[in-house]
Structure formats: structure tokens, C-alpha cells
Write a protein that holds these residues in place. Structure first.
Motif, PDB file in Angstrom:
ATOM      1  N   UNK A 119       0.827  -1.214   0.000  1.00 32.54           N
ATOM      2  CA  UNK A 119       0.000   0.000   0.000  1.00 32.54           C
ATOM      3  C   UNK A 119       0.860   1.263   0.000  1.00 32.54           C
ATOM      4  N   UNK A 120       2.153   1.109   0.330  1.00 37.88           N
ATOM      5  CA  UNK A 120       3.040   2.275   0.293  1.00 37.88           C
ATOM      6  C   UNK A 120       3.442   2.632  -1.141  1.00 37.88           C
ATOM      7  N   UNK A 121       3.149   1.730  -2.089  1.00 42.39           N
ATOM      8  CA  UNK A 121       3.309   2.091  -3.508  1.00 42.39           C
ATOM      9  C   UNK A 121       2.021   2.827  -3.858  1.00 42.39           C
ATOM     10  N   UNK A 122       2.105   4.135  -3.943  1.00 40.35           N
ATOM     11  CA  UNK A 122       0.876   4.935  -4.080  1.00 40.35           C
ATOM     12  C   UNK A 122       0.296   4.826  -5.481  1.00 40.35           C
ATOM     13  N   UNK A 123      -0.849   4.209  -5.578  1.00 42.17           N
ATOM     14  CA  UNK A 123      -1.585   4.117  -6.833  1.00 42.17           C
ATOM     15  C   UNK A 123      -3.061   4.267  -6.515  1.00 42.17           C
ATOM     16  N   UNK A 126      -8.340   0.439  -7.162  1.00 38.60           N
ATOM     17  CA  UNK A 126      -9.461  -0.007  -8.001  1.00 38.60           C
ATOM     18  C   UNK A 126     -10.622  -0.390  -7.101  1.00 38.60           C
ATOM     19  N   UNK A 127     -11.819  -0.095  -7.527  1.00 35.24           N
ATOM     20  CA  UNK A 127     -13.003  -0.441  -6.731  1.00 35.24           C
ATOM     21  C   UNK A 127     -13.883  -1.423  -7.501  1.00 35.24           C
ATOM     22  N   UNK A 128     -14.285  -2.482  -6.846  1.00 38.83           N
ATOM     23  CA  UNK A 128     -15.220  -3.423  -7.468  1.00 38.83           C
ATOM     24  C   UNK A 128     -16.597  -3.190  -6.866  1.00 38.83           C
ATOM     25  N   UNK A 232       1.968 -11.005 -10.943  1.00 44.39           N
ATOM     26  CA  UNK A 232       0.561 -10.591 -11.105  1.00 44.39           C
ATOM     27  C   UNK A 232      -0.083 -10.366  -9.735  1.00 44.39           C
ATOM     28  N   UNK A 233       0.178 -11.298  -8.797  1.00 43.29           N
ATOM     29  CA  UNK A 233      -0.416 -11.183  -7.457  1.00 43.29           C
ATOM     30  C   UNK A 233       0.073  -9.900  -6.765  1.00 43.29           C
ATOM     31  N   UNK A 239      -3.011  -2.309  -6.522  1.00 39.81           N
ATOM     32  CA  UNK A 239      -4.238  -1.607  -6.925  1.00 39.81           C
ATOM     33  C   UNK A 239      -5.460  -1.983  -6.087  1.00 39.81           C
ATOM     34  N   UNK A 240      -5.419  -3.192  -5.490  1.00 36.82           N
ATOM     35  CA  UNK A 240      -6.544  -3.626  -4.648  1.00 36.82           C
ATOM     36  C   UNK A 240      -5.960  -4.128  -3.336  1.00 36.82           C
TER      37      UNK A 240
END
Ligand code: SF4
Ligand code: SF4
Length: 324
Positions: A119-123, A126-128, A232-233, A239-240
Motif C-alpha cells: 500500500x506504500x506504492x501509491x496508486x 481499483x473499486x469493485x 501478477x499477485x 491496486x486492490x
């Protein structure tokens, strides 16, 4: 609610916002410290400690030489492969989940820790939609079922002495089908080994510059598959929040099944909760738990990892942990 009402609610929720933020930071810092210490403790074999005869339902790597405790789900697969009933890992999963639900996911799991660090990688997150989220949650139960089916049917076929062909057909996947592709195994065991080999190649590069390329080309397709899954994970995790834990982890799925019956839960005081005007707890929850739709006396949602973010986000202190 009309605009004026919304503004009032926002104004109300701004009241004491500084204190709420401080509380969130305090709990998050405490959690990070505990996660870091658990990470060190679970990998303390590099300091000459362990391994200990202890299995915990956390996503570790069976192959990491540094590990001190066993990953209960991984050991369960290996015991089935060896034709032994996995009562020890089952007991560990059962006891941990009954006593404290998925708290190990929130506070101790090494792969959970890695995801929290993402989460410290600020991006932009995405919202589902709720519907998509609830459909995707089922994926981890599918992975759990598939793994148990392969390991269980393998154990039965070995017990009936007809399993050799099955073992051959499964190849690398036979001893522990999930472990063979687990991103935690790739991250904690396989990748460090490969990096060590490449480092060795770099030392030799002065003599043989082609050795790095040869080393990379000699990596098997299975390695690249594992590597792609891990990337990928981890990318999804940027993002999520906790996407692996929410949707894909079979160990989390096992704990989620038992979490409902856990002694540990959360309680929401309906007199203090401002509910529709606020929703701060729901918004901050990394596992998208529908806190406000759950019974207030005590709720033990399968997805809750007891990170306590909701508790610290509540400006009226309506939420608190409840044991029994
Ligand atoms: S869901 Fe899996 S990876 Fe996530 S914290 Fe729990 S055991 Fe670890
Ligand atoms: S409900 Fe609260 S404690 Fe549970 S995962 Fe969500 S924020 Fe964390």
C-alpha cells in the motif's frame, strides 16, 4: 440524504478527525511492528533458531531454508502425499481459527505483511462493485477445494496402491499442489535461490560474460510460470488492498470457513454508532466487510482479519473487539 444533511454529516465527521487519524496511525504502527517481528521470528533460522515443531495457518514457504514454523496448509498437503492423516495441521488451523478467527492474517502472516507493505506504492485503488467482490471471494474457496481434491484423491490412490501413475502425471505438483505455484513460495524460497545463482554468475561474468544469459535461459518454464503468478499477485495488491487475501488465498479460505465460529469478534454499540451519516468503518476496511449490516452484539465475518482499522476509524468509539 440531501446536500445540507451531507454537509452536516461531513462537518460532524470532521469533528475529532485529527484524533481518529492518530488512532489509526497508532494501531497501524503497532500492527506493522507485530507483523515485522513475526516475519523475523518465522524466518529466524537464518539466526540459528528453530526450526520448531509448530504449524500455523499463515502463508509461508515450505521450501524457505530460513523458516522456523511450518505453514499448516502446506504441511497438510505434504502429509496427505505421505499417506498420513494430517491431524496436526488440521488441529492447528482449527484451534487458531476458533480462538481468534483470522487474526493471524491481520497480524502475523508473512505474505499478508508483504501485501500490507504494497500500500506504500501509491496508486489509485481499483473499486469493485459489491456483487463482483462477493463473486470473486468464492475463487479462494475454489482453489482450496481443488487443492484438497488433488491431495485427497492422491492420498486415497496411494493408500489403495494404485497411485503411481497419478503421482507421475502430477509431477512437481504431486507433493503439495498449491505450494508448487504459491506466490509466497516463489517469493520466499524460489526467487532468493535464483537471485543467489545469478549473483554467483555476476561474479563470474568477467571471465564468461555469456554466463548470465545462459543462466537466465536455463530457467525452466515452470519457474517463469511461478514468477508470472507472483508478479501478477503483487501487482494486483498495489491496486486492490489485500487482493490475494480477499480473493485467492486457500489458507485464508480455510480460516474464513471457521472464522464465523471464532470466540473473537467485534461489537458495534448501536447507541454510539451514527451509521448512515458516517460509514467511516466500512470505508477503511481492507476486506470490504459490511460492518453496518452485521449484528451489533457481536459479528465474526468470515473475511474479517481483525486489523482493527474500523475500530480506530470510528470517531464515536462505537466499535470494539469482543471475546466470547
Ligand atoms: S489470507 Fe492467506 S496470505 Fe492473506 S494473511 Fe491470511 S493466510 Fe496470509
Ligand atoms: S471489519 Fe474491521 S477489523 Fe475486520 S477487516 Fe474490516 S477493518 Fe479490519
Amino acid at each position: 440524504m440531501d446536500k445540507e444533511g451531507n454537509d452536516d454529516a461531513k462537518g460532524g465527521s470532521r469533528f475529532g478527525m485529527g484524533r481518529v487519524r492518530q488512532a489509526i496511525v497508532r494501531i497501524e504502527n503497532a500492527r506493522r511492528i507485530v507483523q515485522f517481528l513475526c516475519f523475523l521470528l518465522f524466518n529466524a533460522a537464518i539466526f540459528g533458531l528453530g526450526p520448531w515443531p509448530l504449524f500455523l495457518p499463515v502463508l509461508q514457504s515450505l521450501g524457505a531454508p530460513s523458516k522456523t514454523v511450518g505453514d499448516a496448509f502446506g504441511v497438510l498437503q505434504l502429509m496427505l502425499y505421505d499417506g498420513v492423516f494430517p491431524w496436526l495441521p488440521l488441529a492447528s488451523i482449527f484451534l487458531a481459527a476458533m480462538a481468534s478467527g483470522r487474526i493471524l492474517c491481520g497480524w502475523a502472516c508473512p505474505f499478508g505483511f508483504v501485501q500490507d507493505l504494497l500500500k506504500y506504492v501509491k496508486r489509485k485503488q481499483a473499486e469493485f462493485s459489491l456483487r463482483t467482490h462477493e463473486t470473486m471471494i468464492k475463487a479462494k474457496h475454489g482453489i482450496l477445494l481443488l487443492t484438497l481434491f488433488i491431495s485427497g484423491s492422491l492420498a486415497v490412490s496411494m493408500f489403495s496402491e494404485v497411485g503411481e501413475g497419478y503421482v507421475k502425471a502430477l509431477g512437481t505438483f504431486a507433493p503439495a499442489p498449491f505450494e508448487a505455484l504459491s506466490p509466497a513460495n516463489t517469493l520466499f524460497a524460489i526467487l532468493p535461490g535464483v537471485i543467489f545463482d545469478i549473483r554467483y554468475a555476476i561474479f563470474r561474468v568477467m571471465e564468461a560474460p555469456e554466463s548470465i544469459l545462459t543462466g537466465i535461459l536455463s530457467l525452466s518454464p515452470l519457474f517463469w510460470l511461478r514468477f508470472a503468478i507472483m508478479v501478477i499477485v503483487l501487482a494486483l495488491g498495489v491496486y486492490v488492498q489485500r487482493s490475494w487475501c480477499r480473493y485467492l488465498c486457500p489458507e485464508g479460505a480455510l480460516l474464513a470457513l471457521l472464522n464465523r465460529f471464532s470466540f473473537l469478534g467485534l461489537k458495534r454499540d448501536p447507541l454510539k454508532c451514527t451509521r448512515a451519516e458516517c460509514r467511516a468503518c466500512v470505508e477503511v476496511c481492507p476486506m470490504k466487510v459490511r460492518i453496518l449490516d452485521l449484528p451489533w452484539e457481536k459479528f465474526t465475518d468470515p473475511e474479517c482479519i481483525y486489523c482493527l482499522k474500523c475500530v480506530s476509524a470510528c470517531s464515536t468509539k462505537a466499535l470494539r473487539p469482543k471475546f466470547l
